[in-house]
Design an enzyme around this catalytic site. Structure first.
Site, PDB file in Angstrom:
ATOM      1  N   ARG A 152      48.402  12.079  80.763  1.00  0.00           N
ATOM      2  CA  ARG A 152      49.362  11.744  81.813  1.00  0.00           C
ATOM      3  C   ARG A 152      49.038  12.612  83.029  1.00  0.00           C
ATOM      4  NH1 ARG A 152      52.196  12.410  76.932  1.00  0.00           N
ATOM      5  NH2 ARG A 152      53.311  10.540  76.203  1.00  0.00           N
ATOM      6  N   LYS A 179      54.769  15.327  77.068  1.00  0.00           N
ATOM      7  CA  LYS A 179      56.090  14.722  77.097  1.00  0.00           C
ATOM      8  C   LYS A 179      56.950  15.322  75.991  1.00  0.00           C
ATOM      9  CE  LYS A 179      58.183  10.162  77.650  1.00  0.00           C
ATOM     10  NZ  LYS A 179      57.914   8.698  77.671  1.00  0.00           N
ATOM     11  N   HIS A 254      48.250   6.338  84.964  1.00  0.00           N
ATOM     12  CA  HIS A 254      48.788   5.621  83.809  1.00  0.00           C
ATOM     13  C   HIS A 254      47.905   4.431  83.437  1.00  0.00           C
ATOM     14  CE1 HIS A 254      52.197   6.832  81.504  1.00  0.00           C
ATOM     15  NE2 HIS A 254      52.576   5.590  81.286  1.00  0.00           N
ATOM     16  N   ARG A 257      45.252   5.903  81.462  1.00  0.00           N
ATOM     17  CA  ARG A 257      45.776   6.245  80.135  1.00  0.00           C
ATOM     18  C   ARG A 257      45.849   4.994  79.256  1.00  0.00           C
ATOM     19  NH1 ARG A 257      48.792   9.741  77.049  1.00  0.00           N
ATOM     20  NH2 ARG A 257      50.723   8.942  76.114  1.00  0.00           N
ATOM     21  N   HIS A 280      51.961  10.134  71.274  1.00  0.00           N
ATOM     22  CA  HIS A 280      53.093   9.235  71.058  1.00  0.00           C
ATOM     23  C   HIS A 280      53.909   9.691  69.852  1.00  0.00           C
ATOM     24  CE1 HIS A 280      50.906   5.637  73.165  1.00  0.00           C
ATOM     25  NE2 HIS A 280      51.528   6.431  74.022  1.00  0.00           N
ATOM     26  N   TYR A 289      49.005  -1.443  72.292  1.00  0.00           N
ATOM     27  CA  TYR A 289      47.606  -1.602  72.674  1.00  0.00           C
ATOM     28  C   TYR A 289      46.861  -2.600  71.806  1.00  0.00           C
ATOM     29  CZ  TYR A 289      48.613   2.460  75.506  1.00  0.00           C
ATOM     30  OH  TYR A 289      49.170   3.305  76.424  1.00  0.00           O
TER      31      TYR A 289
END
Length: 308
Positions: A152, A179, A254, A257, A280, A289
């Protein structure tokens, strides 16, 4: 790009209070900007629409009626997609929570189940060639690091020099506070990315701020900002002809990413490993994805028989 809408004078105090709260919120810079822009647009609409049913900024019923009417306005008048309308409603949830009302009771459209926007193979090649042409070693390292690590933008600018240890045949990217403050380690397997970072580290020694910890520096010697990275990617997008139908840059950190995640899944890397590499928490996030892209669906129907 649509012109920025000014907040009507009657709503200026409440927006100023929200903007101040946004600066303290545990959100990345991109999300803060997006929320502020969407709430600003809502308040401008609110001033013109004057919806019935109570004051939307103080009354729960008024909040719900206004949110539902605004959702309809986005879809039918402004012709926004379901995903865009949903994104505006997420920002309004945050705004109404700040006001002490809590999220509005309003339906959401289920967006089409497609993979996130990623660069197609030819676009990836154009991107990497545009990165290679950048005059600054810093920018070449930054572009390749984003492409080959899936960071990110907030994680990228937070990197310190010691967070990307390199050897002749190996490299690692250590994300110390991603995150939700989670940490992870991403192997830097691509030799060109390791070389680009190594070259930048050598040249960095002659830059202002070389005695500080930040890996990526601005010309004044401070840590490079999210905004500076976004502006650089806009320049690379122009050089690589990565623009949308309106001529706006179709490239962001992004997007890179998402490209990283898409490349991994299409190389048959298992979803658990991809999730760990991308940081994640939920596998459902990573499974996006594996969904078809818009290009996949267009290619599929192109094979249908015709009467010609």
């Amino acid at each position: 790009m649509p012109p920025r809408q000014d907040v009507p004078a009657v709503h200026t105090p409440v927006f100023a209070s929200y903007a101040a709260a946004l600066e303290r919120a545990p959100l990345d810079a991109h999300t803060r900007r997006a929320y502020a822009s969407r709430v600003r647009s809502f308040l401008a609409w609110l001033d013109d629409a004057a919806p019935a049913g109570g004051d939307p900024l103080t009354d729960p019923h008024g909040r719900d009626f206004a949110a539902r009417d605004y959702r309809a306005h986005l879809k039918t008048v402004l012709k926004r997609s379901a995903a865009t309308a949903n994104a505006h409603l997420v920002a309004l949830d945050h705004f109404f929570t700040h006001l002490g009302l809590g999220p509005a009771t309003v339906g959401r459209d289920e967006p089409p189940a497609t993979a996130p926007r990623a660069l197609a193979p030819r676009e990836q090649k154009r991107f990497l060639r545009a990165v290679e042409k950048r005059p600054l070693a810093r920018d070449r390292a930054l572009g390749r690091l984003l492409f080959y690590s899936g960071l990110r933008v907030s994680e990228l600018v937070a990197l310190d020099v010691e967070d990307v240890p390199l050897s002749a045949r190996k490299g690692t990217v250590i994300v110390r506070a991603g995150k939700n403050d989670d940490s992870r380690t991403v192997p830097l397997a691509d030799a060109s990315a390791r070389t680009a970072v190594a070259v930048w580290k050598r040249e960095r020694a002659a830059w202002p701020g070389a005695d500080t910890a930040a890996l990526f520096l601005n010309r004044r010697g401070g840590r490079l900002s999210d905004r500076a990275v976004n502006l650089l990617l806009d320049e690379i997008a122009a050089d690589a002809d990565l623009v949308d139908e309106n001529g706006r840059p179709a490239l962001s950190a992004h997007t890179l990413r998402h490209t990283f995640g898409t490349n991994l899944t299409r190389s048959r890397v298992d979803v658990v490993t991809v999730a760990q590499l991308m940081g994640h928490k939920r596998l459902e996030t990573t499974r996006r994805y594996t969904l078809p892209t818009q290009a996949d669906m267009e290619a599929a129907v192109a094979h249908l028989p015709t009467d010609e």
